[in-house]
Scaffold this motif. Sequence first.
Motif, PDB file in Angstrom:
ATOM      1  N   THR A  74       0.818  -1.212   0.000  1.00 54.01           N
ATOM      2  CA  THR A  74       0.000   0.000   0.000  1.00 54.01           C
ATOM      3  C   THR A  74       0.855   1.267   0.000  1.00 54.01           C
ATOM      4  N   PHE A  75       1.950   1.271   0.784  1.00 57.40           N
ATOM      5  CA  PHE A  75       2.798   2.448   0.906  1.00 57.40           C
ATOM      6  C   PHE A  75       4.245   2.088   0.602  1.00 57.40           C
ATOM      7  N   ASP A  76       5.031   3.088   0.206  1.00 57.48           N
ATOM      8  CA  ASP A  76       6.464   2.853   0.058  1.00 57.48           C
ATOM      9  C   ASP A  76       7.154   3.113   1.409  1.00 57.48           C
ATOM     10  N   ALA A  77       8.470   3.030   1.425  1.00 59.59           N
ATOM     11  CA  ALA A  77       9.224   3.141   2.677  1.00 59.59           C
ATOM     12  C   ALA A  77       9.095   4.511   3.326  1.00 59.59           C
ATOM     13  N   LYS A  78       8.733   5.540   2.564  1.00 62.31           N
ATOM     14  CA  LYS A  78       8.600   6.893   3.102  1.00 62.31           C
ATOM     15  C   LYS A  78       7.169   7.249   3.491  1.00 62.31           C
ATOM     16  N   GLY A  79       6.259   6.269   3.353  1.00 63.81           N
ATOM     17  CA  GLY A  79       4.871   6.523   3.712  1.00 63.81           C
ATOM     18  C   GLY A  79       4.029   7.087   2.596  1.00 63.81           C
ATOM     19  N   VAL A  80       4.576   7.129   1.375  1.00 60.20           N
ATOM     20  CA  VAL A  80       3.817   7.619   0.219  1.00 60.20           C
ATOM     21  C   VAL A  80       2.922   6.498  -0.299  1.00 60.20           C
ATOM     22  N   ARG A  81       1.664   6.819  -0.522  1.00 62.65           N
ATOM     23  CA  ARG A  81       0.710   5.808  -0.983  1.00 62.65           C
ATOM     24  C   ARG A  81       1.034   5.402  -2.419  1.00 62.65           C
ATOM     25  N   ARG A  82       1.187   4.067  -2.644  1.00 60.01           N
ATOM     26  CA  ARG A  82       1.531   3.565  -3.971  1.00 60.01           C
ATOM     27  C   ARG A  82       0.457   2.608  -4.521  1.00 60.01           C
ATOM     28  N   ASP A  83      -0.118   1.782  -3.649  1.00 57.19           N
ATOM     29  CA  ASP A  83      -1.144   0.825  -4.080  1.00 57.19           C
ATOM     30  C   ASP A  83      -0.641  -0.050  -5.223  1.00 57.19           C
ATOM     31  N   GLN A  84       0.484  -0.687  -4.999  1.00 59.88           N
ATOM     32  CA  GLN A  84       1.060  -1.596  -5.978  1.00 59.88           C
ATOM     33  C   GLN A  84       0.931  -3.036  -5.503  1.00 59.88           C
ATOM     34  N   VAL A  85       0.856  -3.940  -6.453  1.00 55.38           N
ATOM     35  CA  VAL A  85       0.813  -5.367  -6.150  1.00 55.38           C
ATOM     36  C   VAL A  85       2.074  -6.004  -6.720  1.00 55.38           C
ATOM     37  N   GLU A  86       2.761  -6.750  -5.882  1.00 49.95           N
ATOM     38  CA  GLU A  86       3.983  -7.437  -6.303  1.00 49.95           C
ATOM     39  C   GLU A  86       3.650  -8.879  -6.682  1.00 49.95           C
ATOM     40  N   PHE A  87       4.237  -9.322  -7.797  1.00 49.73           N
ATOM     41  CA  PHE A  87       4.042 -10.689  -8.277  1.00 49.73           C
ATOM     42  C   PHE A  87       5.387 -11.405  -8.353  1.00 49.73           C
ATOM     43  N   HIS A  88       5.328 -12.727  -8.296  1.00 53.36           N
ATOM     44  CA  HIS A  88       6.523 -13.537  -8.514  1.00 53.36           C
ATOM     45  C   HIS A  88       6.956 -13.387  -9.971  1.00 53.36           C
ATOM     46  N   PRO A  89       8.256 -13.450 -10.251  1.00 55.40           N
ATOM     47  CA  PRO A  89       8.705 -13.335 -11.651  1.00 55.40           C
ATOM     48  C   PRO A  89       8.045 -14.331 -12.596  1.00 55.40           C
ATOM     49  N   ALA A  90       7.632 -15.493 -12.074  1.00 61.65           N
ATOM     50  CA  ALA A  90       6.985 -16.483 -12.938  1.00 61.65           C
ATOM     51  C   ALA A  90       5.680 -15.949 -13.512  1.00 61.65           C
ATOM     52  N   TYR A  91       4.957 -15.167 -12.726  1.00 68.39           N
ATOM     53  CA  TYR A  91       3.719 -14.566 -13.218  1.00 68.39           C
ATOM     54  C   TYR A  91       4.010 -13.639 -14.388  1.00 68.39           C
ATOM     55  N   HIS A  92       5.032 -12.823 -14.253  1.00 69.42           N
ATOM     56  CA  HIS A  92       5.367 -11.893 -15.327  1.00 69.42           C
ATOM     57  C   HIS A  92       5.806 -12.641 -16.591  1.00 69.42           C
ATOM     58  N   GLU A  93       6.462 -13.783 -16.410  1.00 65.15           N
ATOM     59  CA  GLU A  93       6.871 -14.558 -17.586  1.00 65.15           C
ATOM     60  C   GLU A  93       5.651 -15.145 -18.291  1.00 65.15           C
ATOM     61  N   LEU A  94       4.681 -15.606 -17.530  1.00 62.46           N
ATOM     62  CA  LEU A  94       3.440 -16.097 -18.128  1.00 62.46           C
ATOM     63  C   LEU A  94       2.740 -14.987 -18.902  1.00 62.46           C
ATOM     64  N   MET A  95       2.668 -13.811 -18.315  1.00 64.49           N
ATOM     65  CA  MET A  95       2.063 -12.672 -18.993  1.00 64.49           C
ATOM     66  C   MET A  95       2.828 -12.323 -20.264  1.00 64.49           C
ATOM     67  N   GLN A  96       4.145 -12.354 -20.177  1.00 64.77           N
ATOM     68  CA  GLN A  96       4.974 -12.029 -21.333  1.00 64.77           C
ATOM     69  C   GLN A  96       4.709 -12.988 -22.487  1.00 64.77           C
ATOM     70  N   GLU A  97       4.609 -14.279 -22.176  1.00 62.95           N
ATOM     71  CA  GLU A  97       4.372 -15.273 -23.229  1.00 62.95           C
ATOM     72  C   GLU A  97       2.977 -15.096 -23.843  1.00 62.95           C
ATOM     73  N   SER A  98       1.982 -14.813 -23.008  1.00 65.45           N
ATOM     74  CA  SER A  98       0.628 -14.622 -23.530  1.00 65.45           C
ATOM     75  C   SER A  98       0.529 -13.375 -24.397  1.00 65.45           C
ATOM     76  N   PHE A  99       1.184 -12.301 -23.958  1.00 64.49           N
ATOM     77  CA  PHE A  99       1.186 -11.081 -24.773  1.00 64.49           C
ATOM     78  C   PHE A  99       1.932 -11.307 -26.079  1.00 64.49           C
ATOM     79  N   HIS A 100       3.073 -11.964 -26.001  1.00 68.33           N
ATOM     80  CA  HIS A 100       3.867 -12.233 -27.206  1.00 68.33           C
ATOM     81  C   HIS A 100       3.052 -13.019 -28.229  1.00 68.33           C
TER      82      HIS A 100
END
Length: 549
Positions: A74-100
Motif C-alpha cells: 500500500t505504501f512505500d518506505a517513506k509513507g507515500v501511498r503507492r497501491d502496488q501489487v507485487e508478483f513472482h517473476p513467474a507470473y510476469h513470464e506467463l504474462m509475457q508469453e501470452s502477450f507475445h
Amino acid sequence: MTQPSFATHEVFNQSPAFEDVDLFGADRPLVEAVTFNNGGHAHVELEAFGRTWGSAHMAERGRLANEHTPRLKTFDAKGVRRDQVEFHPAYHELMQESFHAGIHNSTWDAHGHSAGGSSEVARAAKFYMAAQVETGHLCPVTMTRASIAALAAQPDLLAQVMPVLSSKRYDSSFVPWPEKRGMSIGMGMTEKQGGTDVRTNATRAIRNGDAYRIIGHKWFMSAPMCDAFLVLAQAEEGLSCFFMPRFKPDGSINEIHFQRLKDKLGNRSNASSEVEFTGAYALPVGEPGRGIRTIIQMVQLTRQDCAIASAGLMRSGLAHALYHARHRSVFQKHLVDHSLMQSVLADMALQVEASVALVMRLCRAFDQAPHDHHEAAYMRLMTPAVKYWICKSAPPFLYEAMECLGGNGYVEEGILARHYREAPVNAIWEGSGNVMCLDVLRAMSSETNAGTEVLQTLIQDTAGLTGGPAAASLVARAFLQADNERTARLAVETLAKLAAAAALNEIHPPHAELFARTRLTPEPATMYGAADLSAEQARSLLARALPEM
C-alpha cells in the motif's frame, strides 16, 4: 555384521512427469475443431505455441506463480501511498508469453476493428492451451482483449490507446500508460450491496471539465496492476461507463486505493482486490446513462473466454488422468487396460471432445457475426448457454480426473488440485449460472426471432442423432411456457448439449452419435463411466484424446 539393504525408497510404478508435450499436436479433437472452423492456416503457429506451453519450463512457471501469491504494497518506505501489487517473476513470464502470442489483442487490427478471418478461432486455441498450464494470469489477458469492444463506443479514446494496446510487448513497469510499450486493462463493476444487480451501484461520477471524479468502491476488481480500468458509476444521466487510468494526466498516481486482496479458493496467481475511489480521475466511455450497454460488449467476450478456459481445464484433467492410467500398473496390468477405468476415461474424453467442438463453433460465430446475421444470432443465444454448461461441467469433471490418479491427484504437488480449485470461478465470474439462463431467455424472447431461428437450425442438425428430436422438443416447450424461468436451467443445459452434439456431428459423426445417445436421452447417465460404450468406441476416443507416449 553387515546390515541388510532395504530398497524402501525406490520409486517404481509411478507415471513419469507429464511435460514437454505438444499441447496442440497431441490433441486431435482440438486440431480437427480448429481446422473445421476455418483455423487450418494457423496450424504452424499453434504447434509452436503448443510446444512452448507444454514444456516443463512453463509448467514450472505455473506452479511458482500460484505458490508465491501476489502481495499488496500500500505504501512505500517513506509513507507515500503507492497501491502496488507485487508478483513472482513467474507470473510476469506467463504474462509475457501470452502477450507475445497476441492472446490479448490478436482479434483486433491496429485501429481496434475486428481482425476478421478466423482470428477468434486461432486465438481461442491458444487460450485453451494456456488455460491447461496456468489460468489465473489469463484474467487480465482476457479483460484487455475484451475492453477494446467497449472502448469502441468512444472512438477518440480508442484511437489514443490502440497504439499501446496493439503492441505484443508486455510491460510491467508502474508508469502512466502513454509511456509504456504495452498495456493491460481491467474492469470494475461489482459493489457490496448489489453484486450482479449493477443498477444498484452507489459509486458516483462527478463531472470535472471534460473528465469526471469517481467516488465510491468496488467489492471485486481483479488484476489491480492493470494500467487502466473500465468502471461503472452513477452520473447525472444514470449508470455510465468510465475509463480510469492508474495515473492522472499530470503523472501523479490516481486515487485508486486498494483496501486488500481477496483470499480466494483458487485463481491464486491473479490478484483480486477491494478498492475505494476517493475522487479518481476518469474519462467517459460511450453514451452517458448507457453504461451497461457499453460494458456488456466487453462482458460478452469475457464470457466466451470463461467457457474456453473451462474446456481447457477439463482437457488438462483428461490428459493427466489418461497419461497416468497408461503408465500405472494395478492388478498385473496397466490401469487403462481395465475395462472399468477405460469406460471412465473414454466417457470423459467424449465430454471434452464435444466441449472443444462447441467452443470452437462458438468462436466461429464470433468471427463471422459482423457480416452474417445467422452467426450473430448464434453468438447472442449460445454465448451464455455455452458458458453455463461448460463452466458448470468443469468442477465435477476435474474431481473425476483427480480420482483417476488417486491420492496423487489430491495433493498440491500435482496440477489437478490447482485445476479443481480454479474451475468454479469461471461459472461465477461474468455472470453466474442463473444470470446466464436469464440471458438465454432474453435472447429467445427477442422480437427478431433470432433465437428461434438458431434453435430451428440446431433441430435440423441433430434430427438424425439419438435423442436429438426429444431434446429439441424439451427446449422448445420450456422456452414457450409462461413460467419459463422456473425450468430455465434444464432448458439451457439441454440447449447447450444439443449445440455440442450438432458441432461434434460436423467434425466426427460417430462420436456425435455417442454423445447424443449418452447425454440427450431422457435418463442419461450422471456419472462418468456409467455410459454404455463398447471397447472399440472407448479405444477410439482415447486414441484421439492423447497419443501413446
